[in-house]
Motif scaffolding. Structure first.
Motif, PDB file in Angstrom:
ATOM      1  N   LEU A 515       0.831  -1.200   0.000  1.00  0.00           N
ATOM      2  CA  LEU A 515       0.000   0.000   0.000  1.00  0.00           C
ATOM      3  C   LEU A 515       0.867   1.252   0.000  1.00  0.00           C
ATOM      4  N   ILE A 516       1.789   1.332   0.936  1.00  0.00           N
ATOM      5  CA  ILE A 516       2.699   2.478   1.027  1.00  0.00           C
ATOM      6  C   ILE A 516       4.117   1.946   1.201  1.00  0.00           C
ATOM      7  N   GLY A 517       5.032   2.390   0.352  1.00  0.00           N
ATOM      8  CA  GLY A 517       6.428   1.976   0.485  1.00  0.00           C
ATOM      9  C   GLY A 517       6.910   1.177  -0.710  1.00  0.00           C
ATOM     10  N   ASN A 518       8.018   0.489  -0.515  1.00  0.00           N
ATOM     11  CA  ASN A 518       8.681  -0.255  -1.582  1.00  0.00           C
ATOM     12  C   ASN A 518       9.097  -1.612  -1.026  1.00  0.00           C
ATOM     13  N   LYS A 519       8.885  -2.666  -1.784  1.00  0.00           N
ATOM     14  CA  LYS A 519       9.172  -4.003  -1.270  1.00  0.00           C
ATOM     15  C   LYS A 519      10.141  -4.746  -2.193  1.00  0.00           C
ATOM     16  N   TRP A 520      11.273  -5.153  -1.594  1.00  0.00           N
ATOM     17  CA  TRP A 520      12.246  -6.015  -2.263  1.00  0.00           C
ATOM     18  C   TRP A 520      12.418  -7.267  -1.407  1.00  0.00           C
ATOM     19  N   VAL A 521      12.418  -8.420  -2.053  1.00  0.00           N
ATOM     20  CA  VAL A 521      12.667  -9.673  -1.333  1.00  0.00           C
ATOM     21  C   VAL A 521      13.632 -10.532  -2.142  1.00  0.00           C
ATOM     22  N   ALA A 522      14.281 -11.476  -1.447  1.00  0.00           N
ATOM     23  CA  ALA A 522      15.171 -12.442  -2.099  1.00  0.00           C
ATOM     24  C   ALA A 522      14.744 -13.844  -1.674  1.00  0.00           C
ATOM     25  N   ASN A 523      14.332 -14.646  -2.640  1.00  0.00           N
ATOM     26  CA  ASN A 523      13.847 -16.002  -2.372  1.00  0.00           C
ATOM     27  C   ASN A 523      14.930 -17.038  -2.668  1.00  0.00           C
ATOM     28  N   LYS A 524      15.007 -18.037  -1.800  1.00  0.00           N
ATOM     29  CA  LYS A 524      15.895 -19.178  -2.035  1.00  0.00           C
ATOM     30  C   LYS A 524      15.071 -20.439  -1.799  1.00  0.00           C
ATOM     31  N   TRP A 525      14.862 -21.207  -2.865  1.00  0.00           N
ATOM     32  CA  TRP A 525      14.100 -22.442  -2.739  1.00  0.00           C
ATOM     33  C   TRP A 525      15.059 -23.627  -2.680  1.00  0.00           C
ATOM     34  N   ILE A 526      14.901 -24.418  -1.633  1.00  0.00           N
ATOM     35  CA  ILE A 526      15.810 -25.530  -1.350  1.00  0.00           C
ATOM     36  C   ILE A 526      15.101 -26.829  -1.731  1.00  0.00           C
ATOM     37  N   HIS A 527      15.809 -27.734  -2.420  1.00  0.00           N
ATOM     38  CA  HIS A 527      15.183 -28.956  -2.947  1.00  0.00           C
ATOM     39  C   HIS A 527      15.575 -30.194  -2.139  1.00  0.00           C
ATOM     40  N   GLU A 528      14.875 -31.295  -2.449  1.00  0.00           N
ATOM     41  CA  GLU A 528      14.998 -32.532  -1.669  1.00  0.00           C
ATOM     42  C   GLU A 528      16.371 -33.194  -1.796  1.00  0.00           C
ATOM     43  N   ARG A 529      16.900 -33.261  -3.009  1.00  0.00           N
ATOM     44  CA  ARG A 529      18.151 -33.996  -3.224  1.00  0.00           C
ATOM     45  C   ARG A 529      19.282 -33.386  -2.404  1.00  0.00           C
ATOM     46  N   GLY A 530      20.047 -34.235  -1.774  1.00  0.00           N
ATOM     47  CA  GLY A 530      21.159 -33.777  -0.951  1.00  0.00           C
ATOM     48  C   GLY A 530      20.805 -33.569   0.504  1.00  0.00           C
ATOM     49  N   GLN A 531      19.517 -33.739   0.847  1.00  0.00           N
ATOM     50  CA  GLN A 531      19.080 -33.534   2.226  1.00  0.00           C
ATOM     51  C   GLN A 531      18.830 -34.854   2.951  1.00  0.00           C
ATOM     52  N   GLU A 532      19.149 -35.983   2.303  1.00  0.00           N
ATOM     53  CA  GLU A 532      18.794 -37.294   2.847  1.00  0.00           C
ATOM     54  C   GLU A 532      19.345 -37.522   4.252  1.00  0.00           C
ATOM     55  N   PHE A 533      20.563 -37.041   4.517  1.00  0.00           N
ATOM     56  CA  PHE A 533      21.179 -37.247   5.826  1.00  0.00           C
ATOM     57  C   PHE A 533      21.058 -36.006   6.726  1.00  0.00           C
ATOM     58  N   ARG A 534      20.551 -34.937   6.169  1.00  0.00           N
ATOM     59  CA  ARG A 534      20.383 -33.707   6.945  1.00  0.00           C
ATOM     60  C   ARG A 534      18.968 -33.607   7.510  1.00  0.00           C
ATOM     61  N   ARG A 535      18.021 -34.115   6.760  1.00  0.00           N
ATOM     62  CA  ARG A 535      16.637 -34.198   7.244  1.00  0.00           C
ATOM     63  C   ARG A 535      16.101 -35.580   6.854  1.00  0.00           C
ATOM     64  N   PRO A 536      16.391 -36.602   7.673  1.00  0.00           N
ATOM     65  CA  PRO A 536      16.018 -37.986   7.342  1.00  0.00           C
ATOM     66  C   PRO A 536      14.529 -38.136   7.084  1.00  0.00           C
ATOM     67  N   CYS A 537      14.208 -39.020   6.167  1.00  0.00           N
ATOM     68  CA  CYS A 537      12.819 -39.265   5.785  1.00  0.00           C
ATOM     69  C   CYS A 537      12.077 -39.985   6.912  1.00  0.00           C
ATOM     70  N   SER A 538      10.776 -39.718   7.011  1.00  0.00           N
ATOM     71  CA  SER A 538       9.927 -40.368   8.009  1.00  0.00           C
ATOM     72  C   SER A 538       8.862 -41.191   7.304  1.00  0.00           C
ATOM     73  N   LEU A 539       8.469 -42.314   7.933  1.00  0.00           N
ATOM     74  CA  LEU A 539       7.410 -43.144   7.362  1.00  0.00           C
ATOM     75  C   LEU A 539       6.029 -42.589   7.681  1.00  0.00           C
ATOM     76  N   ASP A 540       5.958 -41.706   8.661  1.00  0.00           N
ATOM     77  CA  ASP A 540       4.692 -41.080   9.030  1.00  0.00           C
ATOM     78  C   ASP A 540       4.399 -39.972   8.011  1.00  0.00           C
ATOM     79  N   PRO A 541       3.310 -40.089   7.240  1.00  0.00           N
ATOM     80  CA  PRO A 541       3.052 -39.119   6.176  1.00  0.00           C
ATOM     81  C   PRO A 541       2.872 -37.686   6.671  1.00  0.00           C
ATOM     82  N   MET A 542       2.504 -37.492   7.924  1.00  0.00           N
ATOM     83  CA  MET A 542       2.267 -36.145   8.445  1.00  0.00           C
ATOM     84  C   MET A 542       3.356 -35.699   9.408  1.00  0.00           C
ATOM     85  N   ALA A 543       4.464 -36.415   9.421  1.00  0.00           N
ATOM     86  CA  ALA A 543       5.544 -36.062  10.360  1.00  0.00           C
ATOM     87  C   ALA A 543       6.522 -35.098   9.711  1.00  0.00           C
TER      88      ALA A 543
END
Length: 543
Positions: A515-543
């Motif tokens: 509404l008033i002012g100026n907006k700048w943002v920087a987005n970084k989208w992180i993907h699944e590959r390479g995260q296997e040992f950093r965020r281990p997969c869960s068998l619980d679909p909602m976990a």
């Protein structure tokens, strides 16, 4: 030679005959008529030239005043959406009219280095202003009088400028806004001393049709009758008058038949007449189109509030702390972490980027900014869309040490692998710029969304705010009622996927229009590959 001699004699005779016109009193008297006609033609030409130069001078004065206000104070000046809209209008619709009055080579002399906005930019800025009016429930008169904010004032719109906004709405079939802005144009015209800027007939013509399309036939008839008082021979108005009268007559007859009433003199349901009419006892129906989704209304409501509103039980789960993750980048300088939402877990990391780094990123991105596009999953192509209005650019790590440093910092804070992350997307939002509710991750129906990258789905989103925003511009989560106000130097982070790889639909979010002012943002989208040992997969679909 004989032929040449004859031609020479004829030429000499013609010259002598012509010269005789200037030695004869009778012929001189006749030439006086030529001089009178010439004087009249030149006077007409001079009058046209004065009018042409007067229009050019008025345009020059308008843009000189704009330059005076904007120069050396650009971000503040263009932080007001009315100023931004008028600025674009002056360089498009107004300039096109002036350009026709100038010599044909004038524009060529400007050179290729000077850029002008397109007519699409003009209509887009007008539509953006109307979007702000709806999202933040701004009164039409308030907006037209430049009273959006106590801190950010803008000039009062003229009747012509109100009319032009209504015309943009009218052309796109948006009669809801057409009615409001044509009525506002009429109100302003009645108060203006110089009423040559716009023809009242044009305003009434558009107003009558727009109000009829909103179901106000009696009002349309009243406006049309006022138009005919000014221009009795207006063909369209005369035809419309008959049309409106027929509708009202048939409606009355039908109503009488339903009631079994034989009284043919039953009074009609009246409506509001134009502002300068003596009859002001009636109401005009003017409702927004009912094709808006319930989510859209919730999204706009969230945009109008200033913070996330949670129950005391949910607020008790939130916290602030320093995070270091035992990472070398953070041990000596831990980052300030604030959890702002519990479900889904949304975090704000404060002071992650300095003003100098922000300035360099904006400088690198500015020349590359292009209209933001979205993927059409039917055609598998990217194209602009009305629900996402902004300009964006992509920066690679090797474009600048600042970009590479930010990427390393994101990896250190989130403990996620940046090798498979997308490049840094820089986005800048203009007049009414926004991004309606959407998901960052690809749903099951969009299984090939990121196949070209070969890195799996978007597991998480990092959103860096590179400016404060005076009013509006929040990131909101309609499903859970989350509201994040942009804060310069801070960054929001959330997981789009559960640990099982299933999408978290609570992460559906939107960028509210500024509404008033100026907006700048920087987005970084992180993907699944390479995260296997950093965020281990869960068998619980909602976990």
């Amino acid at each position: 030679m004989f032929i040449i001699g004859i031609l020479s004699l004829l030429l000499i005779k013609a010259i002598l005959v012509r010269n005789e016109s200037f030695t004869s009193t009778t012929h001189l008297t006749q030439l006086l008529k030529t001089e009178i006609a010439l004087a009249k033609s030149l006077e007409t030409h001079l009058k046209q030239e004065y009018e042409r130069l007067d229009q050019i001078e008025k345009f020059v004065n308008v843009i000189k005043d704009e330059i005076r206000q904007a120069q050396s104070n650009e971000e503040y000046y263009f932080g007001n959406p009315v100023n931004s809209y008028l600025f674009i209008k002056h360089l498009t619709a107004d300039w096109y009219n002036i350009e026709e009055l100038l010599p044909t080579n004038f524009s060529k002399n400007l050179g290729d280095k000077w850029i002008f906005p397109s007519f699409e930019d003009y209509t887009g800025s007008a539509t953006g202003l109307l979007r702000l009016q709806d999202t933040y429930k701004l009164n039409t008169s308030q907006l037209a009088n430049g009273e959006i904010s106590n801190k950010f004032k803008s000039k009062r719109l003229s009747a012509l400028e109100c009319y032009d906004l209504g015309r943009v709405a009218y052309t796109s079939g948006d009669f809801y806004h057409t009615l409001m802005w044509m009525q506002e144009a009429l109100d302003h015209l009645d108060k203006e001393q110089n009423k040559t800027s716009i023809n009242k007939i044009d305003i009434l013509d558009h107003l009558a049709y727009a109000t009829s399309q909103q179901g106000n036939v009696e009002h349309a008839l009243a406006v049309t009758e006022e138009l005919l008082k000014i221009s009795p021979n207006h063909i369209r108005a005369n035809n419309n008058k008959i049309y409106y009268e027929t509708i009202i007559k048939n409606r009355t007859l039908s109503k009488q038949q339903r009631k079994g009433d034989t009284n043919a003199n039953e009074a009609l349901n009246p409506s509001l007449l134009p502002a300068n009419s003596a009859n002001k006892n009636y109401k005009v129906k003017n409702e927004r189109p009912d094709d808006l989704l319930e989510e859209h209304e919730l999204y706009e409501e969230l945009c109008r509030q200033n913070q996330t509103r949670l129950s005391p039980q949910r607020e008790a789960k939130l916290f602030c702390r320093y995070r270091h993750n035992n990472h070398p980048l953070l041990i000596l300088r831990p980052v300030k972490e604030e959890q702002v939402l519990d479900q889904p877990a949304i975090f704000l990391f404060h002071d992650v980027i300095s003003d100098a780094e922000i300035a360099e990123i904006k400088s690198l991105a500015s020349p590359k900014l292009q209209r933001a596009v979205v993927r059409d999953f039917v055609t598998d192509t990217f194209k602009p869309a009305d629900y996402r209005i902004s300009k964006s650019a992509w920066l690679r790590n090797d474009d600048s040490p600042v970009v590479a440093r930010l990427s390393r910092l994101i990896g250190a804070i989130t403990n996620l692998n940046m090798i498979t992350a997308e490049d840094l997307q820089i986005a800048n939002y203009g007049v009414g710029g926004h991004y309606e509710p959407h998901f960052d991750f690809a749903r099951k129906s969009e299984k090939d969304a990121f196949s070209s990258l070969g890195v799996g789905n978007r597991i998480a989103t990092w959103l860096t705010y590179m400016t404060d925003v005076e009013q509006g511009g929040a990131t909101v989560f309609p499903i859970v009622g989350g509201h994040l106000k942009p804060k310069k130097g801070s960054a929001a982070f959330w997981y789009n996927l559960y640990a099982s790889g299933e999408g978290d639909y609570n992460t559906r979010h939107a960028a509210c229009p500024v509404l008033i002012g100026n907006k700048w943002v920087a987005n970084k989208w992180i993907h699944e590959r390479g995260q296997e040992f950093r965020r281990p997969c869960s068998l619980d679909p909602m976990a």
